[in-house]
Enzyme design. Sequence first.
Site, mmCIF file in Angstrom:
data_model
loop_
_atom_site.group_PDB
_atom_site.id
_atom_site.type_symbol
_atom_site.label_atom_id
_atom_site.label_comp_id
_atom_site.label_asym_id
_atom_site.label_seq_id
_atom_site.Cartn_x
_atom_site.Cartn_y
_atom_site.Cartn_z
ATOM 1 N N CYS A 120 3.998 11.158 -12.997
ATOM 2 C CA CYS A 120 4.710 12.387 -13.332
ATOM 3 C C CYS A 120 6.221 12.212 -13.130
ATOM 4 C CB CYS A 120 4.145 13.570 -12.559
ATOM 5 S SG CYS A 120 4.636 15.171 -13.244
ATOM 6 N N HIS A 228 -1.728 13.258 -14.001
ATOM 7 C CA HIS A 228 -1.941 13.160 -12.559
ATOM 8 C C HIS A 228 -3.270 12.484 -12.234
ATOM 9 C CE1 HIS A 228 1.468 15.541 -10.968
ATOM 10 N NE2 HIS A 228 1.462 16.032 -12.195
ATOM 11 N N GLU A 230 -4.002 10.960 -9.557
ATOM 12 C CA GLU A 230 -4.330 11.088 -8.138
ATOM 13 C C GLU A 230 -5.283 12.245 -7.858
ATOM 14 O OE1 GLU A 230 -1.471 14.356 -8.602
ATOM 15 O OE2 GLU A 230 -1.557 12.323 -9.428
#
Length: 267
Positions: A120, A228, A230
Amino acid sequence: MRPVIGVISDVKASGGHVVHGVTEKYIYAVARGAQAMPVLVPGTISAVDAAMAPERLVVEEVLDAVDAIFLPGSPSNVGPQHYGDLPHDPPLPADPHRDDISLPLIKAALERGVPIFGVCRGFQEMNVALGGTLFQKLYQQPGRFDHREDSSLDIEGQYAPAHDVALEPGGLLESLAGAPTWRVNSLHGQGIATLAPGLAVEARAQDGTIEAFRVPDAPGFNLAIQWHPEWRFWEDRLSTGVFTAFGAAARLAAERRRGGPRLKAVG
């Protein structure tokens, strides 16, 4: 012992103090997904409680202390002056103390072959550090989708898969996914306007927005992703593969730096 991955911190005001920190989901993905020891790297240290000049970390000292670098996402944006643009009025959220360390660190890490992974804001930082530019408000560009999250939803709804990306044939992400497309979440208001010279696209959204890239000529592992991975990485094959590959690169770098294989962590 696990490899040490330096995680770049945000710098922001909180309760009259300056805080250097990282959202836990990024730390967890580094610790569990990459099987590494996350160590937070502060931005410029401003010494607001003392009569001292701001202290900037020495990039070479940071790289000597870690085996890899992770650039997490953030509510803040890269300062537009770093890519030759003027700030919007009113200005968008910024973090100049993070820019001070992240931008020079990216270039130095790539030159030294230190594994580096940006997500990001980290994706945008890597493009800017290497000479690219950004749309400060991607959603205002003709023909582009609104890639921001729906703030009326709860956190799980905001991070839910939102759109497909086309993975570059023969690229790293396609090899990890085992598929030509992948469905990803989307929580960004800015995006790449001009891709920096020498970068290779790894994924694009259906509106043409670049969603991932690599620096193919750099000597070490590197990857930048706009979405994203994660978030609940263990539930997504591609996200798991990305953090596993990053961790493997960090372990290899650690072995080379220390002259032999490192012990496997227990637990």
